[in-house]
Write a protein that holds these residues in place. Sequence first.
Motif, PDB file in Angstrom:
ATOM      1  N   LYS A   4       0.849  -1.177   0.000  1.00 33.10           N
ATOM      2  CA  LYS A   4       0.000   0.000   0.000  1.00 33.10           C
ATOM      3  C   LYS A   4       0.892   1.237   0.000  1.00 33.10           C
ATOM      4  CE  LYS A   4      -3.902  -2.099   2.435  1.00 33.10           C
ATOM      5  NZ  LYS A   4      -4.773  -2.018   3.620  1.00 33.10           N
ATOM      6  N   LEU A   5       0.447   2.293  -0.685  1.00 30.79           N
ATOM      7  CA  LEU A   5       1.262   3.483  -0.847  1.00 30.79           C
ATOM      8  C   LEU A   5       1.696   4.081   0.484  1.00 30.79           C
ATOM      9  CD1 LEU A   5      -0.316   5.386  -3.857  1.00 30.79           C
ATOM     10  CD2 LEU A   5       1.699   3.937  -3.825  1.00 30.79           C
ATOM     11  N   GLU A   6       0.824   4.027   1.496  1.00 30.51           N
ATOM     12  CA  GLU A   6       1.176   4.663   2.747  1.00 30.51           C
ATOM     13  C   GLU A   6       2.320   3.942   3.455  1.00 30.51           C
ATOM     14  OE1 GLU A   6      -2.669   2.246   3.522  1.00 30.51           O
ATOM     15  OE2 GLU A   6      -1.840   3.586   1.993  1.00 30.51           O
ATOM     16  N   LYS A   7       2.614   2.693   3.053  1.00 28.25           N
ATOM     17  CA  LYS A   7       3.703   1.947   3.655  1.00 28.25           C
ATOM     18  C   LYS A   7       4.991   2.067   2.838  1.00 28.25           C
ATOM     19  CE  LYS A   7       0.847  -1.462   6.069  1.00 28.25           C
ATOM     20  NZ  LYS A   7       0.584  -2.900   6.270  1.00 28.25           N
ATOM     21  N   MET A   8       4.927   2.723   1.712  1.00 31.00           N
ATOM     22  CA  MET A   8       6.092   2.883   0.863  1.00 31.00           C
ATOM     23  C   MET A   8       6.897   4.113   1.277  1.00 31.00           C
ATOM     24  SD  MET A   8       4.546   2.308  -2.946  1.00 31.00           S
ATOM     25  CE  MET A   8       3.915   0.733  -3.526  1.00 31.00           C
ATOM     26  N   ASN A   9       8.206   4.114   0.977  1.00 33.82           N
ATOM     27  CA  ASN A   9       8.962   5.354   1.113  1.00 33.82           C
ATOM     28  C   ASN A   9       8.637   6.226  -0.095  1.00 33.82           C
ATOM     29  OD1 ASN A   9      10.801   4.784  -1.095  1.00 33.82           O
ATOM     30  ND2 ASN A   9      11.899   3.388   0.276  1.00 33.82           N
ATOM     31  N   ILE A  10       9.130   7.458  -0.077  1.00 33.64           N
ATOM     32  CA  ILE A  10       8.731   8.412  -1.110  1.00 33.64           C
ATOM     33  C   ILE A  10       9.175   7.967  -2.499  1.00 33.64           C
ATOM     34  CG2 ILE A  10      10.781   9.848  -0.767  1.00 33.64           C
ATOM     35  CD1 ILE A  10       7.207  11.005  -1.715  1.00 33.64           C
ATOM     36  N   LEU A  11      10.341   7.326  -2.596  1.00 32.43           N
ATOM     37  CA  LEU A  11      10.802   6.865  -3.903  1.00 32.43           C
ATOM     38  C   LEU A  11       9.869   5.805  -4.467  1.00 32.43           C
ATOM     39  CD1 LEU A  11      12.920   7.006  -6.115  1.00 32.43           C
ATOM     40  CD2 LEU A  11      14.262   5.306  -4.848  1.00 32.43           C
ATOM     41  N   ASP A  12       9.421   4.895  -3.628  1.00 30.43           N
ATOM     42  CA  ASP A  12       8.464   3.875  -4.067  1.00 30.43           C
ATOM     43  C   ASP A  12       7.180   4.522  -4.576  1.00 30.43           C
ATOM     44  OD1 ASP A  12      10.128   1.741  -3.376  1.00 30.43           O
ATOM     45  OD2 ASP A  12       9.346   1.643  -1.336  1.00 30.43           O
ATOM     46  N   LYS A  13       6.717   5.531  -3.873  1.00 29.58           N
ATOM     47  CA  LYS A  13       5.480   6.214  -4.276  1.00 29.58           C
ATOM     48  C   LYS A  13       5.645   6.882  -5.639  1.00 29.58           C
ATOM     49  CE  LYS A  13       3.890   7.294   0.424  1.00 29.58           C
ATOM     50  NZ  LYS A  13       3.542   8.390   1.369  1.00 29.58           N
ATOM     51  N   ILE A  14       6.801   7.527  -5.823  1.00 27.67           N
ATOM     52  CA  ILE A  14       7.042   8.202  -7.095  1.00 27.67           C
ATOM     53  C   ILE A  14       7.074   7.202  -8.245  1.00 27.67           C
ATOM     54  CG2 ILE A  14       8.764   9.493  -8.414  1.00 27.67           C
ATOM     55  CD1 ILE A  14       9.550  10.878  -5.770  1.00 27.67           C
ATOM     56  N   ILE A  15       7.751   6.087  -8.054  1.00 32.16           N
ATOM     57  CA  ILE A  15       7.864   5.089  -9.121  1.00 32.16           C
ATOM     58  C   ILE A  15       6.510   4.481  -9.443  1.00 32.16           C
ATOM     59  CG2 ILE A  15       8.888   2.884  -9.778  1.00 32.16           C
ATOM     60  CD1 ILE A  15      10.742   5.420  -9.728  1.00 32.16           C
ATOM     61  N   GLU A  16       5.721   4.209  -8.416  1.00 30.46           N
ATOM     62  CA  GLU A  16       4.379   3.656  -8.639  1.00 30.46           C
ATOM     63  C   GLU A  16       3.550   4.620  -9.486  1.00 30.46           C
ATOM     64  OE1 GLU A  16       1.483   0.667  -8.251  1.00 30.46           O
ATOM     65  OE2 GLU A  16       3.609   0.681  -7.712  1.00 30.46           O
ATOM     66  N   ARG A  17       3.618   5.892  -9.148  1.00 25.72           N
ATOM     67  CA  ARG A  17       2.877   6.902  -9.918  1.00 25.72           C
ATOM     68  C   ARG A  17       3.441   7.051 -11.326  1.00 25.72           C
ATOM     69  NH1 ARG A  17      -0.692   8.715 -12.568  1.00 25.72           N
ATOM     70  NH2 ARG A  17      -0.863  10.957 -12.940  1.00 25.72           N
ATOM     71  N   LYS A  18       4.769   6.938 -11.468  1.00 33.09           N
ATOM     72  CA  LYS A  18       5.407   7.104 -12.769  1.00 33.09           C
ATOM     73  C   LYS A  18       4.987   5.993 -13.734  1.00 33.09           C
ATOM     74  CE  LYS A  18       7.537  10.040 -12.986  1.00 33.09           C
ATOM     75  NZ  LYS A  18       7.224  11.438 -13.387  1.00 33.09           N
ATOM     76  N   LYS A  19       4.805   4.802 -13.227  1.00 29.59           N
ATOM     77  CA  LYS A  19       4.342   3.695 -14.069  1.00 29.59           C
ATOM     78  C   LYS A  19       2.952   3.998 -14.635  1.00 29.59           C
ATOM     79  CE  LYS A  19       6.910   0.068 -11.629  1.00 29.59           C
ATOM     80  NZ  LYS A  19       6.812  -1.097 -10.698  1.00 29.59           N
TER      81      LYS A  19
END
Length: 266
Positions: A4-19
């Motif tokens: 889940k996004l809230e458990k990701m660090n900021i880099l993970d969140k950015i990559i998920e959104r970038k996909k």
Amino acid sequence: MVLKLEKMNILDKIIERKKQETAEAESKISVEKLKDSEFFGRPTFSLKETIRTKSGIITEFKRKSPSKGIINNKVSPLDVVSQYEKFGASAVSVLTDEDFFGGSFDDILSVRNHINIPILRKDFMIDEYQFYEAKSIGADVILLIAACLSPTQVSEFTDLAHSLDLEVLLEIHSEEELKHINKDIDFVGINNRNLKDFKVDLQHAADLKNQLPGNILSIAESGIYHEEDFRFLKEKGFDGFLMGEYFMKNENPGEKFGEFVSNVEI
């Protein structure tokens, strides 16, 4: 299992959104259509050349960041980068990520015909489609972030970038990421700021530089907040310096850059 996004660090969140963002873009504009753009066939400027012949500083246009929030959203890209060039910048880095950094393709498109130094498209490159985007909007250099990619992906993306006449800046932060370097990389950037927790450590970057291949150009990135920081990294042998926030947090970033260049006697 997908985190889940809230458990990701900021880099993970950015990559998920970038996909998601890249998939949406490709569904609207094909690679073939990108190849028809005004800038796709233009000869590119070489950062390898300007890093040696100008100040060595890659200035940056950046409105905001996840760690600092709004940095400067009151200036125009053209006003800022024109002054950067005037005072001797080797290149300008332009953030094109919208959600996290407030950037857009227009920030490059609006300045491309007005400056004669390389433009680095600074974004999170995870898909081949993004390289055609970069070429189509007039970029000369792309950023590959080791923390987002495997060594194999770095190699494949480097080949693709070079086939499009784009130079490649590979960003690393840890000793483990040294394995991402390959013989075709144009520059290795060592990020003084950890992308996962945003801590800054200039000595760590200096130590890591000593482990780079001797024939590769090195760029010190981020966390350069004072003239003393710049001098420290220059003494450590870095060939170039990527600086954004130091200038952008001022009312007139271009004039601040001119003052900085004068003070450090480049």
